[in-house]
Design an enzyme around this catalytic site. Structure first.
Site, PDB file in Angstrom:
ATOM      1  N   SER A 171       0.824  -1.215   0.000  1.00 15.66           N
ATOM      2  CA  SER A 171       0.000   0.000   0.000  1.00 15.66           C
ATOM      3  C   SER A 171       0.856   1.262   0.000  1.00 15.66           C
ATOM      4  O   SER A 171       2.013   1.257   0.435  1.00 15.66           O
ATOM      5  CB  SER A 171      -0.910   0.019   1.229  1.00 15.66           C
ATOM      6  OG  SER A 171      -1.689  -1.148   1.306  1.00 15.66           O
TER       7      SER A 171
HETATM    8  N1  SAH Z   1      -0.570  -5.003   4.129  1.00 13.14           N
HETATM    9  C1  SAH Z   1       0.095  -5.306   2.879  1.00 13.14           C
HETATM   10  C2  SAH Z   1      -0.749  -4.895   1.690  1.00 13.14           C
HETATM   11  C3  SAH Z   1      -0.938  -6.055   0.771  1.00 13.14           C
HETATM   12  S1  SAH Z   1      -2.210  -5.900  -0.434  1.00 13.14           S
HETATM   13  C4  SAH Z   1       1.483  -4.694   2.847  1.00 13.14           C
HETATM   14  O1  SAH Z   1       1.859  -3.975   3.792  1.00 13.14           O
HETATM   15  O2  SAH Z   1       2.240  -4.973   1.921  1.00 13.14           O
HETATM   16  C5  SAH Z   1      -3.500  -6.876   0.304  1.00 13.14           C
HETATM   17  C6  SAH Z   1      -3.208  -8.327   0.522  1.00 13.14           C
HETATM   18  O3  SAH Z   1      -4.423  -8.954   0.965  1.00 13.14           O
HETATM   19  C7  SAH Z   1      -2.778  -9.119  -0.705  1.00 13.14           C
HETATM   20  O4  SAH Z   1      -1.524  -9.688  -0.453  1.00 13.14           O
HETATM   21  C8  SAH Z   1      -3.854 -10.200  -0.874  1.00 13.14           C
HETATM   22  O5  SAH Z   1      -3.344 -11.435  -1.311  1.00 13.14           O
HETATM   23  C9  SAH Z   1      -4.400 -10.299   0.539  1.00 13.14           C
HETATM   24  N2  SAH Z   1      -5.756 -10.850   0.678  1.00 13.14           N
HETATM   25  C10 SAH Z   1      -6.829 -10.652  -0.119  1.00 13.14           C
HETATM   26  N3  SAH Z   1      -7.907 -11.316   0.363  1.00 13.14           N
HETATM   27  C11 SAH Z   1      -7.498 -11.936   1.513  1.00 13.14           C
HETATM   28  C12 SAH Z   1      -8.140 -12.774   2.480  1.00 13.14           C
HETATM   29  N4  SAH Z   1      -9.438 -13.116   2.384  1.00 13.14           N
HETATM   30  N5  SAH Z   1      -7.418 -13.230   3.520  1.00 13.14           N
HETATM   31  C13 SAH Z   1      -6.093 -12.912   3.646  1.00 13.14           C
HETATM   32  N6  SAH Z   1      -5.433 -12.144   2.758  1.00 13.14           N
HETATM   33  C14 SAH Z   1      -6.123 -11.655   1.706  1.00 13.14           C
END
Ligand code: SAH
Length: 216
Positions: A65
């Site tokens: 993000s």
């Molecule tokens: N917090 C992360 C942002 C990653 S983007 C960072 O600091 O880099 C959001 C993430 O949510 C993705 O990696 C995606 O695979 C994950 N995601 C989407 N749906 C999900 C679910 N139901 N349970 C766990 N992870 C999920």
């Protein structure tokens, strides 16, 4: 200090100034952004852009993000030392490390094992003690509930009730909800059996995929 370390610190300082200019006030959040080396969470080809205030691609078609979004969500969560915090969507692991740096006890869930394995290496390398697992975070992580804070870093069609149920008294849930094109951050606060809702518009996240999220 060698030249590249110096450059990173100058860039991180500049990022913190940008976040202050954009309205982030929480000193704990700003200190954590200054401390956690974001450039180590991104692909080497994007390393030079790690301290720009923008989201960047990571593996599995996901993104780390935008720093402003990380800072804003963390500020809204009102994290205190020793708080138990659940993160849904580990991704690169950066947001989890920001929370751990602020003294929270962090539990994080990611649906892609490849991403989680990489994030786990980062937790070890940087010395953060963070509990993590793969799975569908839309249903939370009931074994360790209730949580003082729950932060969801992917966009949901609506607020998953399983997550609301895992909030401690006085706890806060911060989650983007809306269409897959744009979302608002919804803040759910629990006081006893009362739940308050507020929201802030204008965010864009990758989709939250799961039982109480998008189907794909
Ligand atoms: N917090 C992360 C942002 C990653 S983007 C960072 O600091 O880099 C959001 C993430 O949510 C993705 O990696 C995606 O695979 C994950 N995601 C989407 N749906 C999900 C679910 N139901 N349970 C766990 N992870 C999920």
């Amino acid at each position: 200090m060698n030249r590249s370390v110096h450059r990173e610190h100058t860039e991180r300082e500049a990022l913190v100034e940008t976040l202050v200019a954009k309205g982030i006030k929480d000193e704990g959040v700003l200190a954590a952004i200054y401390s956690v080396p974001r450039h180590t969470f991104v692909d080497p080809i994007f390393e030079r852009r790690a301290y720009e205030d923008s989201a960047l691609p990571i593996d599995c078609q996901q993104t780390i993000s935008q720093p402003y979004t990380v800072a804003k969500m963390t500020e809204l969560l009102q994290v205190k030392k020793y708080d138990k915090v659940l993160e849904v969507g580990t991704g690169s692991g950066y947001q989890a490390c920001i929370l751990a740096e602020m003294g929270a006890r962090v539990f994080t869930i990611e649906r892609h094992l490849d991403l989680l394995n990489r994030a786990r290496k980062m937790f070890d390398k940087l010395g953060y003690n963070i509990a993590s697992r793969t799975g569908d975070g839309t249903v939370g992580w009931s074994e360790y509930a209730p949580y003082d804070g729950i932060i969801v870093t992917a966009g949901a069609p609506e607020v998953p009730q399983s997550l609301v149920k895992q909030l401690a008294d006085g706890g806060r849930l911060v989650i983007p909800t809306g269409s897959q094109q744009s979302q608002s951050l919804v803040i759910v606060t629990r006081k006893g059996s009362e739940f308050g809702y507020s929201e802030i518009g204008g965010f864009k996240f990758v989709p939250l995929v799961g039982k109480e999220g998008w189907q794909k």
